[in-house]
Design a protein around this motif. Structure first.
Motif, PDB file in Angstrom:
ATOM      1  N   HIS A  10       0.844  -1.203   0.000  1.00  0.00           N
ATOM      2  CA  HIS A  10       0.000   0.000   0.000  1.00  0.00           C
ATOM      3  C   HIS A  10       0.880   1.254   0.000  1.00  0.00           C
ATOM      4  O   HIS A  10       0.594   2.219  -0.714  1.00  0.00           O
ATOM      5  CB  HIS A  10      -0.926  -0.018   1.217  1.00  0.00           C
ATOM      6  N   HIS A  14       0.985   3.972  -2.989  1.00  0.00           N
ATOM      7  CA  HIS A  14       0.672   5.381  -2.738  1.00  0.00           C
ATOM      8  C   HIS A  14       1.775   6.287  -3.283  1.00  0.00           C
ATOM      9  O   HIS A  14       1.493   7.270  -3.977  1.00  0.00           O
ATOM     10  CB  HIS A  14       0.469   5.630  -1.246  1.00  0.00           C
ATOM     11  N   VAL A 108       1.977   5.219   5.619  1.00  0.00           N
ATOM     12  CA  VAL A 108       2.061   6.166   4.501  1.00  0.00           C
ATOM     13  C   VAL A 108       2.320   7.576   5.028  1.00  0.00           C
ATOM     14  O   VAL A 108       3.182   8.300   4.516  1.00  0.00           O
ATOM     15  CB  VAL A 108       0.778   6.120   3.641  1.00  0.00           C
TER      16      VAL A 108
END
Length: 141
Positions: A10, A14, A108
């Motif tokens: 992920h 991103h 993130v």
């Protein structure tokens, strides 16, 4: 903390979306099969000259077929077999193992706050694709 492959993927997805990274993965095996098949059929149809002509035509067609189509990196990441996803995740984890995160969103946020860490994660992913797949990288403008 155990490595969560999905959270790390992920993160890479991103970053590559933000940087608009596209990758073309070459499939040299397909090109070799096409070149060999054309040479074989050329030989059946035209003897020794047919082998040469078929090999030349097959080589050109094989090269054209395997030149690769650029796709967004997140799409290619999700198409990877699980073992290669784990390999990439392990490489990225070496860089972010000092971070303490709770989930993918938190990871993130932590990485994106640090531009040098963001660049290091991205470069690790791009190196992985270059080494494993002889991929071409393109930054979309």
């Amino acid at each position: 903390m155990p490595v969560d492959v999905n959270e790390i993927l992920h993160l890479v997805c991103h970053i590559s979306k933000v940087k608009k990274i596209h990758v073309a993965v070459k499939s040299s095996g397909k090109g070799a099969i096409v070149a060999g098949a054309c040479a074989f059929f050329g030989g059946l149809l035209g003897g020794p000259f047919g082998i040469a002509a078929g090999g030349a035509v097959g080589g050109l067609v094989g090269a054209w077929m395997t030149s690769g189509q650029f796709k967004p990196l997140p799409q290619i990441l999700m198409e990877l077999p699980p073992n290669q996803q784990r390999m990439l995740s392990a490489e990225v984890h070496k860089i972010i193992k000092h971070l303490d995160w709770t989930d993918a969103v938190h990871l993130v946020a932590l990485v994106m706050r640090n531009p040098s860490l963001t660049q290091l994660v991205l470069q690790t992913a791009l190196n992985f694709f270059s080494q494993q797949f002889d991929a071409q990288i393109k930054y979309e403008d």
